[in-house]
Scaffold this active site. Structure first.
Site, short mmCIF file in Angstrom:
data_model
loop_
_atom_site.label_atom_id
_atom_site.label_comp_id
_atom_site.label_asym_id
_atom_site.label_seq_id
_atom_site.Cartn_x
_atom_site.Cartn_y
_atom_site.Cartn_z
N SER A 154 -9.78 2.10 2.75
CA SER A 154 -8.87 2.81 1.88
C SER A 154 -7.94 1.91 1.08
CB SER A 154 -8.03 3.76 2.72
OG SER A 154 -7.20 3.02 3.61
N SER A 158 -9.90 -0.38 6.86
CA SER A 158 -9.26 -0.25 5.55
C SER A 158 -8.61 -1.51 5.00
CB SER A 158 -8.21 0.87 5.58
OG SER A 158 -8.84 2.11 5.62
N LYS A 182 0.85 -1.20 0.00
CA LYS A 182 0.00 0.00 0.00
C LYS A 182 0.88 1.24 0.00
CE LYS A 182 -3.98 1.87 2.61
NZ LYS A 182 -4.76 1.73 3.85
#
Lengths: 98, 495, 506
Positions: free
Chosen positions: C157, C181, C82
């Site tokens: 996210s 997330s 990420k």
């Protein structure tokens, strides 16, 4: 208590965030809805309940006073928008005397 | 031009209240929250890392030595040590602060509710310490432009080597009832803190390097008023003398304003060393909103009772108690002790005595001859290139009769000139007193022969004339004679 | 010719093939790079791909293996990261213009651990701007699409990581979970996502959103894969003061146990009902039935303060955000706007932040500033932290009765792109079930439990007490085995393949 566009502008000042008048006007009612939806927390937050600021009850996490390698000045400055003489160059600072 | 009032007139109408916030930079090897070195004067930005640069993703870890120092300072200031306390973020934007919040302590300072007793010109004052808390220093800004000051600067340059250096902020409660002595009490307090930090060995407390910095809050209240007046906060008060001057000036400035029916503006002011005046800085009319909250990236500090007691046992003697003890040991009266403190000779004398010198002699040399030389050279006493051991050595030579005071001064001169240790100077310069009676007798006989009339008077019992002959002998011996022995020899011949 | 079925194999199988010398890491990495090339234009899962670096790492691992060196259990397996993990060789943007092109001068602790374990970093995955969002639509670099239906969100996210894993662009990914997330993207893409116990995985070098809630964790296609990756990531880090200095429980062993007999499973009464999709509730109840049949003891428990968790979260979270994001001031790194000689530093900071941050970030900065400001601090921030205590007490009470708690991971299946962008409250509700564990700090995970009528994946959330992360894997490993038996293979096999995909099931 409704949040006005002026309130948003004042908060944006504290957050050093440039918002246009239109943005302030748009954000005010949005934020108002969010704030009124979260207002209920005050109702259950009695005086005798402690605040939980950390997810785990750890204490006394410390390190020994030992020097470890730093970045080189080049690495430290590598992301800087502007530099001069091994230092970060920033625009003139107004609004405070020193 | 700022209106100012005569100091005496200020005191006639007003009572001053002062409050002092002193920042002490700790002399830890590494920074408060990362392992970067704290050494002063390194190449710009060479002592930085993701943590003290506030790079995204970086996290702080507390320096245990800084916590230990904070606790020791708290204990030395007679504070309570908080059994549990969090760090807090103080949020405000300024380019010298890499995260745009300062990691500090807010409502849970590590030390609180202490006191310090001070004696100023024979009068005792108790300064109440509200709190001492841990925080971090900011980076160093240089303004580039025509004036070198912020106004008129075209841009600024930032060096973050200092960012994250551990600081202890010590805050007093309002100090009341000091009257005319307000500036001296403030100075004595800061001086006391300086001595204390030095004794604790937690900071090098060099005010000229900014490792001890003072902000002074000053307000005046009309005599007899119950409430405190509106205060100003004067920053940049970075020498002991400035503390006294800044407070005196602010009292006179505020006095003039108030007597004129004016109102003191609550604001930050800056002290100007050159003029001895203060000038208005950022207005505090609209108070800063620091939005404090508990630092989630650091866990609470909860010093155990055992740790606190362990640290208490390491505390050095309190300066006041030490002064009392030394006065007794050295048989020095109050006036003499004041002189010793004034020239900053306490440590040096103590070490000289510890090295075997008689207190009387150690005091005499450090407060007299050596203080004079330091003063001439414009340096601190401890910066002179002479050690307490050298001085003790000279004292021993005087005691044994090898040197007299006059020769001793020459030895000091030699040591200070870098000619070596006391012994080496004595040997190299051939300064030892001539203790060979043969040589002395010869000189005495010569002097008697050259001054028959003086000799006659001495024979007649007029012993006050003996000085003239001793002088002649000493001159002949180039000062390297023991005057007492010369006197004995003269009397042997003529008595 | 590369075996096309490599892309759909679980990481632990790939690792075994690497160990056995059946494939090389270079071959495996190349296969994934080709799949990224084929699908990323459609999915926008990766913001940066490091083909050269990945191949070089893969070759180095192959060489070490050939030299007989003892390597970690996942050595040579590719992984996606990420874009809020600092990497010294790749830009780290957090999905924001503010950090476009910024290459950190240091690696996050987790990145160091991945490298040390021999994992091959393919690139950085898309995310909501500074992780603020539940759909990956607030990314400044365009939304990521869900491989199950490219008109739908992949969750957020961490939508880039979930889409990459679900779309077979990477067998593994690392994410961070502040309000859901990792778990919510896992649920809506049919993958496994685990939020470890707070402090279980180091946050050092993970760009902070809300420090007291953020927790990095593994993203994978199988429960065992997640456990193996979790074991690589977990463990004490002296650079993170909130890192737990205790042994990590045996997670992979728990995943392999496949036995839930005697486990006490609590169904949280408050996490269900109105606002939950019928299919979400149906799959959830089926999973609970399976648990009963397998010999688990199922109890209904009440956590009354979970009702207030979302509100508390949307005060604590923006408050910490407003402080954490203050450092983006155009002085030391990142974007700088308005520095034309007429503006001072203060104005340059303000202009840059106005230009560099997107709408959602601005919303949260203003709310957070308000929640902490004098006069409102106690009413908002203070009250929210008290509610947090109440939520944690609810968990404590429930864990007195149960070994784990279960709920749906998120109330609905993946919604359509754009559907909730102008309705922040609706967007925030995606995290209704996941937020309590972030507030209390306990371990929590999402496992696939089936699809809706329109064929969209649904997840089951399992919550365990702090430090008992192994219980998540015990439930998850068993559940996966049972369900795959009924499905006749992994859930992802039910996904309609994208036209450009190179991935094939064996």
């Amino acid at each position: 208590m409704a949040l006005t566009a002026d309130d948003v502008a004042r908060l944006a000042g504290l957050a050093r965030l440039h918002l246009t008048e239109a943005e302030c006007a748009e954000l005010a009612p949005e934020l108002d809805i969010i704030l009124s939806s979260v207002d209920q927390v005050a109702a259950v937050a009695r005086d005798d309940i402690p605040m939980m600021t950390h997810a785990l009850p750890l204490t006394n996490v410390m390190r020994d006073d030992v020097v470890t390698p730093s970045l080189t000045p080049e690495q430290a400055l590598s992301g800087a928008p502007a530099t001069e003489d091994g230092r970060f160059r920033v625009p003139q600072i107004l609004g405070e005397d020193a | 031009m700022t209106e100012i009032l005569d100091y005496d007139d200020v005191l006639e109408s007003f009572d001053p209240a002062i409050g002092l916030e002193v920042h002490v930079e700790l002399s830890t090897a590494s920074k408060m929250f990362c392992g970067c070195s704290t050494t002063f004067g390194a190449e710009p930005n060479s002592q930085t890392c993701p943590v003290c640069l506030g790079l995204p993703g970086s996290l702080p870890v507390v320096n245990a030595k800084a916590v230990e120092s904070a606790i020791r300072i708290g204990l030395a200031l007679n504070c309570q040590i908080a059994p549990w306390g969090r760090f807090a973020r103080k949020n405000y934007f300024y380019p010298d602060m890499t995260k745009n919040f300062q990691t500090s302590q807010y409502d849970e300072p590590i030390a609180h509710d202490g006191w310090v007793d001070l004696e100023v010109e024979g009068e005792m004052f108790r300064i109440e310490v509200e709190r001492a808390h841990m925080e971090e220093d900011a980076g160093k800004l240089t303004h580039v432009g025509t004036s070198g000051r912020i106004h008129g600067a075209e841009y600024s340059l930032l060096d973050y080597n200092r960012a994250g250096t551990p600081l202890i902020e010590i805050v007093t409660r309002p100090i009341l009832g000091t009257g005319a002595k307000a500036p001296q009490v403030a100075k004595a307090y800061v001086s006391h803190l300086r001595d204390l930090m030095r004794a604790l060995k937690v900071s090098d407390v060099r005010m000229e390097h900014g490792s001890l910095r003072c902000d002074a809050n000053i307000s005046l209240a009309h005599k007899g008023a119950q409430e405190l007046g509106i205060r100003t906060e004067t920053k940049n008060v970075n020498s002991l003398r400035s503390v006294e001057r800044a407070i005196t000036f602010e009292m006179r400035r505020q006095g003039a304003l108030l007597l004129d029916g004016g109102r003191v503006k609550q604001e930050t002011r800056h002290f100007d060393e050159a003029t001895g005046t203060t000038r208005s800085g950022r207005s505090k009319e609209e108070a800063q909103d620091y939005r404090y909250f508990a630092e989630p990236d650091l866990v609470p500090i909860a010093p155990s009772a055992e740790w606190i007691e362990e640290l208490r046992a390491t505390l050095p003697e309190q300066p006041v108690a030490r002064r009392k003890r030394l006065a007794t040991e050295w048989d020095a009266d109050e006036l003499a002790m004041r002189d010793i403190v004034a020239v900053g000779a306490m440590d040096m004398i103590e070490e000289t005595v510890a090295a075997g010198a008689p207190p009387q002699a150690a005091r005499k040399w450090w407060v007299g001859e050596l203080a004079r030389r330091a003063n001439e050279g414009g340096v601190e006493l401890e910066e002179l290139p002479i050690t307490p051991r050298d001085v003790a050595e000279v004292c021993a030579l005087v005691v044994s009769g090898e040197l007299n005071d006059k020769l001793a001064r020459q030895v000091f001169e030699g040591v200070l000139a870098g000619e070596g240790s006391a012994r080496e100077v004595v040997d190299a310069r051939g300064l030892a007193i001539v203790s060979d009676d043969g040589a002395l007798k010869e000189a005495v006989d010569k002097a008697i022969a050259a001054n028959p009339d003086v000799a006659a008077r001495i024979r007649d019992g007029k012993h006050q004339a003996i000085g003239a002959l001793i002088g002649q002998v000493m001159k002949a011996m180039r000062g390297q004679a023991d005057a007492g022995r010369v006197r004995e020899l003269v009397l042997e011949e003529l008595g | 010719m590369t075996d096309a079925t490599l892309l759909t194999k679980p990481a632990h199988e790939l690792a075994a093939m690497l160990r056995a010398g059946e494939i090389t890491s270079e071959e495996l990495t190349r296969a994934h790079l080709e799949q990224i090339e084929a699908l990323n234009p459609t999915l926008n899962a990766f913001l940066a791909v490091d083909a050269d670096g990945a191949l070089a790492t893969a070759r180095a691992i192959d060489a070490r293996r050939a030299a007989g060196e003892e390597l970690g259990p996942l050595a040579g397996v590719p992984i996606a990261v990420k874009d809020n993990f600092c990497t010294r060789d790749l830009p780290t943007t957090c999905g924001s213009r503010m950090l476009e092109g910024w290459v950190p001068p240091y690696d996050a602790t987790i990145i160091t651990r991945l490298r040390d374990a021999g994992l091959v970093i393919l690139g950085k995955t898309n995310m909501d701007e500074f992780a603020m969002g539940s759909s990956t639509e607030t990314s400044a670099f365009g939304p990521t699409r869900n491989p199950w239906d490219i008109d739908r969100i992949p969750g957020g996210s961490g939508g880039g990581s979930s889409a990459a894993v679900a779309g077979f662009l990477a067998p593994l990914a690392v994410g961070s979970d502040t309000g859901g997330s990792i778990r919510q993207p896992g649920a809506v893409t049919g993958t496994v996502g685990v939020k470890p116990t707070y402090g279980g995985v180091s946050r050092f070098g993970v760009v902070a959103m809300a420090s007291s809630l953020d927790q990095p964790g593994p993203v994978a296609r199988t429960v065992l894969d997640a456990a193996l990756l979790h074991e690589v990531m977990a463990g004490h880090d002296p650079r993170d003061s909130t890192s737990i200095d205790r042994p990590v429980p045996a997670l992979a062993d728990a995943a392999r146990l496949r036995d839930v007999r005697g486990m006490r499973v609590g169904v949280v009464k408050e996490l269900g009902g109105e606002g939950y999709d019928v299919a979400v509730e149906a799959r959830f109840l089926e999973a609970v039935e399976l648990l009963k049949e397998a010999g688990a003891e199922v109890i209904e428990v009440s956590c009354p303060h979970f009702t207030y968790a979302l509100s508390a979260y949307y005060l604590i979270h923006p408050a910490e955000v407003s402080s954490n994001l203050a450092r983006f001031d155009a002085m030391r790194y990142g974007m700088r706007c308005g520095d034309d000689g007429t503006n001072g530093a203060e104005a340059v900071t303000s202009i840059t932040r106005g230009e560099g941050f997107g709408r959602e970030v601005k919303r949260r900065l203003i709310i957070g500033t308000h929640a902490l400001s004098s006069g409102y601090h106690d009413q908002y921030y203070g009250s929210a932290q008290k509610v947090r205590t109440l939520v944690a007490r609810d968990f404590d009470a429930a864990f007195e009765l149960c070994d784990v708690l279960v709920s749906p991971t998120t109330p609905t299946v993946a919604f359509k792109l754009g559907e909730r962008m102008n309705d922040p409250l609706a967007m925030y509700k995606a995290d209704l079930c996941t937020i309590p564990s972030n507030l209390a700090g306990n371990a929590s995970a999402s496992f696939p439990v089936g699809v809706s009528d329109e064929g969209l994946p649904i997840g089951l959330q399992v919550m365990a007490p702090p430090l008992a992360d192994d219980r998540l894997y015990r439930i998850g490993g068993w559940l996966e085995a049972v369900l795959e038996e009924t499905w006749g293979g992994p859930l992802l096999q039910q996904m309609k393949p994208l036209p450009e995909t190179k991935a094939v099931f064996a």
